[in-house]
Design a protein around this motif. Structure first.
Motif, PDB file in Angstrom:
ATOM      1  N   LEU A 123       0.828  -1.208   0.000  1.00  0.00           N
ATOM      2  CA  LEU A 123       0.000   0.000   0.000  1.00  0.00           C
ATOM      3  C   LEU A 123       0.859   1.252   0.000  1.00  0.00           C
ATOM      4  CD1 LEU A 123      -2.832  -0.981   2.528  1.00  0.00           C
ATOM      5  CD2 LEU A 123      -3.069  -0.641   0.055  1.00  0.00           C
ATOM      6  N   ALA A 124       1.948   1.226   0.768  1.00  0.00           N
ATOM      7  CA  ALA A 124       2.849   2.378   0.795  1.00  0.00           C
ATOM      8  C   ALA A 124       3.475   2.613  -0.571  1.00  0.00           C
ATOM      9  CB  ALA A 124       3.924   2.174   1.854  1.00  0.00           C
ATOM     10  N   GLN A 125       3.842   1.508  -1.259  1.00  0.00           N
ATOM     11  CA  GLN A 125       4.411   1.646  -2.595  1.00  0.00           C
ATOM     12  C   GLN A 125       3.379   2.213  -3.552  1.00  0.00           C
ATOM     13  OE1 GLN A 125       7.444   1.342  -3.638  1.00  0.00           O
ATOM     14  NE2 GLN A 125       6.949   1.744  -5.786  1.00  0.00           N
ATOM     15  N   GLU A 126       2.133   1.754  -3.448  1.00  0.00           N
ATOM     16  CA  GLU A 126       1.067   2.311  -4.282  1.00  0.00           C
ATOM     17  C   GLU A 126       0.898   3.804  -4.016  1.00  0.00           C
ATOM     18  OE1 GLU A 126      -1.649  -1.778  -4.271  1.00  0.00           O
ATOM     19  OE2 GLU A 126      -2.506   0.144  -3.660  1.00  0.00           O
ATOM     20  N   GLN A 127       1.031   4.189  -2.748  1.00  0.00           N
ATOM     21  CA  GLN A 127       0.918   5.597  -2.403  1.00  0.00           C
ATOM     22  C   GLN A 127       2.020   6.413  -3.072  1.00  0.00           C
ATOM     23  OE1 GLN A 127       2.106   6.491   1.536  1.00  0.00           O
ATOM     24  NE2 GLN A 127       0.906   8.358   1.697  1.00  0.00           N
ATOM     25  N   ARG A 128       3.266   5.886  -3.003  1.00  0.00           N
ATOM     26  CA  ARG A 128       4.376   6.613  -3.629  1.00  0.00           C
ATOM     27  C   ARG A 128       4.185   6.737  -5.138  1.00  0.00           C
ATOM     28  NH1 ARG A 128       7.215   3.670   0.423  1.00  0.00           N
ATOM     29  NH2 ARG A 128       7.631   1.949  -1.004  1.00  0.00           N
ATOM     30  N   GLU A 129       3.710   5.639  -5.769  1.00  0.00           N
ATOM     31  CA  GLU A 129       3.485   5.689  -7.218  1.00  0.00           C
ATOM     32  C   GLU A 129       2.390   6.681  -7.578  1.00  0.00           C
ATOM     33  OE1 GLU A 129       4.702   0.993  -7.971  1.00  0.00           O
ATOM     34  OE2 GLU A 129       2.617   1.666  -8.198  1.00  0.00           O
ATOM     35  N   LEU A 130       1.367   6.759  -6.759  1.00  0.00           N
ATOM     36  CA  LEU A 130       0.289   7.703  -7.024  1.00  0.00           C
ATOM     37  C   LEU A 130       0.776   9.143  -6.905  1.00  0.00           C
ATOM     38  CD1 LEU A 130      -2.689   8.120  -7.664  1.00  0.00           C
ATOM     39  CD2 LEU A 130      -3.174   7.955  -5.221  1.00  0.00           C
ATOM     40  N   LYS A 131       1.620   9.403  -5.892  1.00  0.00           N
ATOM     41  CA  LYS A 131       2.179  10.754  -5.753  1.00  0.00           C
ATOM     42  C   LYS A 131       3.043  11.118  -6.958  1.00  0.00           C
ATOM     43  CE  LYS A 131       2.148  11.069  -0.697  1.00  0.00           C
ATOM     44  NZ  LYS A 131       2.976  11.182   0.527  1.00  0.00           N
ATOM     45  N   HIS A 132       3.789  10.135  -7.489  1.00  0.00           N
ATOM     46  CA  HIS A 132       4.616  10.392  -8.661  1.00  0.00           C
ATOM     47  C   HIS A 132       3.750  10.728  -9.869  1.00  0.00           C
ATOM     48  CE1 HIS A 132       8.067  10.133 -11.292  1.00  0.00           C
ATOM     49  NE2 HIS A 132       7.434   9.245 -12.057  1.00  0.00           N
ATOM     50  N   GLU A 133       2.679   9.987 -10.045  1.00  0.00           N
ATOM     51  CA  GLU A 133       1.758  10.276 -11.152  1.00  0.00           C
ATOM     52  C   GLU A 133       1.158  11.667 -11.008  1.00  0.00           C
ATOM     53  OE1 GLU A 133       0.320   5.596 -11.555  1.00  0.00           O
ATOM     54  OE2 GLU A 133      -1.105   7.177 -11.027  1.00  0.00           O
ATOM     55  N   LEU A 134       0.858  12.033  -9.752  1.00  0.00           N
ATOM     56  CA  LEU A 134       0.271  13.345  -9.510  1.00  0.00           C
ATOM     57  C   LEU A 134       1.224  14.470  -9.895  1.00  0.00           C
ATOM     58  CD1 LEU A 134      -2.194  14.814  -8.307  1.00  0.00           C
ATOM     59  CD2 LEU A 134      -1.078  14.678  -6.081  1.00  0.00           C
ATOM     60  N   LEU A 155      -4.310   3.344   4.688  1.00  0.00           N
ATOM     61  CA  LEU A 155      -2.980   2.917   5.124  1.00  0.00           C
ATOM     62  C   LEU A 155      -2.795   3.148   6.617  1.00  0.00           C
ATOM     63  CD1 LEU A 155      -0.242   1.829   4.183  1.00  0.00           C
ATOM     64  CD2 LEU A 155       0.467   4.196   3.772  1.00  0.00           C
ATOM     65  N   ARG A 156      -3.262   4.294   7.097  1.00  0.00           N
ATOM     66  CA  ARG A 156      -3.141   4.572   8.531  1.00  0.00           C
ATOM     67  C   ARG A 156      -3.923   3.553   9.350  1.00  0.00           C
ATOM     68  NH1 ARG A 156      -3.123  10.055   6.746  1.00  0.00           N
ATOM     69  NH2 ARG A 156      -5.390  10.149   6.824  1.00  0.00           N
ATOM     70  N   ARG A 157      -5.129   3.199   8.889  1.00  0.00           N
ATOM     71  CA  ARG A 157      -5.920   2.213   9.619  1.00  0.00           C
ATOM     72  C   ARG A 157      -5.255   0.837   9.579  1.00  0.00           C
ATOM     73  NH1 ARG A 157     -12.198   3.516   7.771  1.00  0.00           N
ATOM     74  NH2 ARG A 157     -12.360   5.575   8.776  1.00  0.00           N
ATOM     75  N   ALA A 158      -4.725   0.469   8.398  1.00  0.00           N
ATOM     76  CA  ALA A 158      -4.048  -0.828   8.294  1.00  0.00           C
ATOM     77  C   ALA A 158      -2.826  -0.867   9.202  1.00  0.00           C
ATOM     78  CB  ALA A 158      -3.635  -1.087   6.845  1.00  0.00           C
ATOM     79  N   HIS A 159      -2.066   0.227   9.240  1.00  0.00           N
ATOM     80  CA  HIS A 159      -0.882   0.271  10.091  1.00  0.00           C
ATOM     81  C   HIS A 159      -1.251   0.170  11.569  1.00  0.00           C
ATOM     82  CE1 HIS A 159       2.303   2.151   7.196  1.00  0.00           C
ATOM     83  NE2 HIS A 159       2.037   0.890   6.932  1.00  0.00           N
ATOM     84  N   SER A 160      -2.340   0.827  11.972  1.00  0.00           N
ATOM     85  CA  SER A 160      -2.698   0.785  13.391  1.00  0.00           C
ATOM     86  C   SER A 160      -3.021  -0.634  13.835  1.00  0.00           C
ATOM     87  CB  SER A 160      -3.898   1.707  13.663  1.00  0.00           C
ATOM     88  OG  SER A 160      -5.076   1.224  13.037  1.00  0.00           O
ATOM     89  N   VAL A 161      -3.679  -1.402  12.964  1.00  0.00           N
ATOM     90  CA  VAL A 161      -3.973  -2.803  13.291  1.00  0.00           C
ATOM     91  C   VAL A 161      -2.676  -3.609  13.348  1.00  0.00           C
ATOM     92  CG1 VAL A 161      -5.114  -4.906  12.485  1.00  0.00           C
ATOM     93  CG2 VAL A 161      -6.287  -2.695  12.315  1.00  0.00           C
TER      94      VAL A 161
END
Length: 404
Positions: A123-134, A155-161
Motif C-alpha cells: 500500500l505504501a508503494q502504491e501511495q508513492r506511485e500515485l504521488k509520482h503520477e500526480l 494505510l493509517r488504519r491498516a498500520h494501526s492494526v
C-alpha cells in the motif's frame, strides 16, 4: 490464551486454508474474530462459528452472546459484509492455492503478521506511485488528490492494526521469574514503521534458568524482521532441545546457512540462574552488555574472545563470559542503536557507562526508556534500538516485570 479462543483461531485458519484464502485476508479475519470472541470467552459465555463455500466465496459467521454495536464493528480490521444484532458474517474470495497453517499459534501469528506487513508495504508503494503520477500530470489533480487522501486513511488504519498485532507477536512481554526484575524498551528508527531487525526473546527453561536472546539482523523492513524472527525461533528451539549453551550461535548459523544464505545478524545470549545470580553470556559480534552494580559502579561484560555473528565467517561464541549478579545488580543488554546516535560507537559506550550507575536506582519499568531518552539527546545517526534490563532483586523486594 483461553483454550476456547485458541480452538476458534485454529478453526478459522483451517477453513481459510482449505478454501485457498490468501494469508493476509486470513490474518485480518483471525484478528477480527479474536477481538470479538475474547471478551465472551473470558466471561465464560459461548461463541459459535459457521462456515460454507459457494460461488467462489468463503462465508464465515461468528455468533456472539451479546449484540455488537456498529461503532464497534467499524473498528474491526476486517469489516463484516452482513450482520444482525448478535451475528457477524464475512465473505472472502477463495482461490486454488492452498496455504498450509503452522500448528503453533505463535508461528501462525508470525506468518500472518508478516503477510500484513508486506501488504502495508505494498500500500505504501502504491501511495508513492500515485504521488509520482500526480507530480507528472496537470489533469485530474483534484480527483487524484481525493483518492490519495482516501488511500492514506486506509494505510493509517491498516498500520494501526498491524502495530497492535506486532507488539504481541514480535515484542513479547517479560516472563515472571522469581528473584529477577525484567523490563524492555524498543525505539524504531521510524515511529510510523515498527518493522526492523532488532528483536529479542526471553523464556524460562525447564530447569528454572532464564534465557535471553537479543538479535540485530542486517537490513531494513520486512526482510530484516523475517531474518531476526528466524534466528530467535531457531535459538529457542535448540535451547529447549537441550543443546549446549556454548554451541547455540554456531549451531544456529549452520542450521540457517542453507535456508537463509543471505541472513546476517549479531547475536548475544544470556543465561541466568535466578536462585544464585550466576550469569553466562555468549556473544556473536554484538555490543558487550553493561553491568550496573549495587555500589554505583558500571562496566562492560566482555567475553575473553568475542565470537562472530550468524552469516559472518566462522560464526559462534568460542569463549563464554561468566559472572555472578549480586542482589541489586542490573544487567543491560542493548542493540547498537543505543550507542551510535552520535556516530561514535566508543563515545556512546562511555556515555552509557556514565549514565547507567546514575539511573540504576530507577524502578525497573522506567530504566530502559530513560536510558534510551538520555542516550538519544543528540541523534546524528538514527537506528532501531532495544534496551533490556535485568535486575536481581534485593531480599524482600517485590517482583516487577515490565515492557514498554
Amino acid at each position: 490464551m483461553h483454550p476456547h479462543l485458541a480452538r476458534l483461531r485454529r478453526r478459522l485458519r483451517t477453513v481459510c486454508a482449505e478454501a485457498g484464502v490468501p494469508v493476509e485476508d486470513r490474518a485480518r479475519l483471525v484478528m477480527a474474530a479474536t477481538l470479538l470472541a475474547e471478551p465472551a470467552f473470558d466471561t465464560g459465555t459461548e461463541v459459535t462459528l459457521e462456515s460454507s463455500t459457494a460461488d467462489g466465496l468463503l462465508a464465515v459467521t461468528v455468533r456472539l452472546p451479546r449484540p455488537v454495536e456498529r461503532p464497534r464493528r467499524n473498528t474491526l480490521p476486517l469489516l463484516p459484509d452482513a450482520e444482525d444484532d448478535t451475528s457477524l458474517t464475512w465473505h472472502l474470495p477463495t482461490g486454488t492455492a492452498r496455504h498450509p497453517v503452522p500448528a503453533a499459534d505463535d508461528r501462525a501469528t508470525d506468518e500472518e503478521t508478516l503477510a500484513l506487513i508486506a501488504r502495508a508495504d505494498a500500500l505504501a508503494q502504491e501511495q508513492r506511485e500515485l504521488k509520482h503520477e500526480l507530480a507528472e500530470t496537470n489533469s485530474g489533480v483534484l480527483a487524484m488528490y481525493i483518492e490519495l487522501e482516501q488511500r492514506d486513511e486506509q494505510l493509517r488504519r491498516a498500520h494501526s492494526v498491524i502495530f497492535r498485532e506486532l507488539e504481541d507477536a514480535l515484542r513479547p512481554g517479560p516472563p515472571a521469574v522469581p528473584g529477577l526484575e525484567l523490563a524492555v524498551h524498543y525505539s524504531p528508527t521510524d515511529q510510523d514503521s515498527p518493522t526492523g531487525g532488532d528483536l529479542y526473546d526471553w523464556f524460562v527453561l525447564p530447569g528454572g534458568h532464564l534465557h535471553i536472546t537479543l538479535v540485530d539482523a542486517v537490513g531494513h523492513g520486512v526482510t530484516s524482521t523475517r531474518h531476526a524472527l528466524t534466528v530467535t525461533h531457531a535459538i529457542r528451539t535448540l535451547a529447549l532441545e537441550g543443546h549446549p549453551f556454548r554451541d547455540l550461535i554456531a549451531h544456529t548459523a549452520r542450521t540457517l546457512a542453507t535456508i537463509e544464505p543471505d541472513l546476517m545478524a549479531t547475536v548475544i545470549l544470556a543465561r541466568i540462574d535466578p536462585a544464585t545470580g550466576e550469569l553466562t553470556l555468549a556473544n556473536g559480534s554484538h555490543p558487550a552488555p553493561v553491568l550496573a552494580t549495587v555500589d554505583g559502579q558500571a562496566r562492560l561484560l566482555r567475553a575473553p574472545v568475542v565470537g562472530r555473528g550468524i552469516g559472518f565467517p566462522d560464526p559462534g561464541s568460542p569463549e563464554l563470559r561468566h559472572h555472578t549478579l549480586d542482589p541489586g545488580d542490573t544487567l543491560l543488554l542493548y542493540t547498537d542503536g543505543l550507542v551510535e546516535s552520535r556516530k561514535d560507537y566508543l563515545e556512546g559506550q562511555d556515555r552509557l557507562l556514565d549514565l547507567a550507575p546514575a539511573h540504576a536506582a530507577l524502578p525497573i519499568g522506567e530504566l530502559p526508556r530513560e536510558l534510551a531518552v538520555r542516550m538519544h539527546d543528540v541523534v546524528l545517526h538514527a537506528d532501531d534500538t532495544v534496551v533490556l534490563a535485568v535486575r536481581r532483586t534485593l531480599p524482600g523486594a517485590d517482583l516487577s516485570t515490565r515492557a514498554e
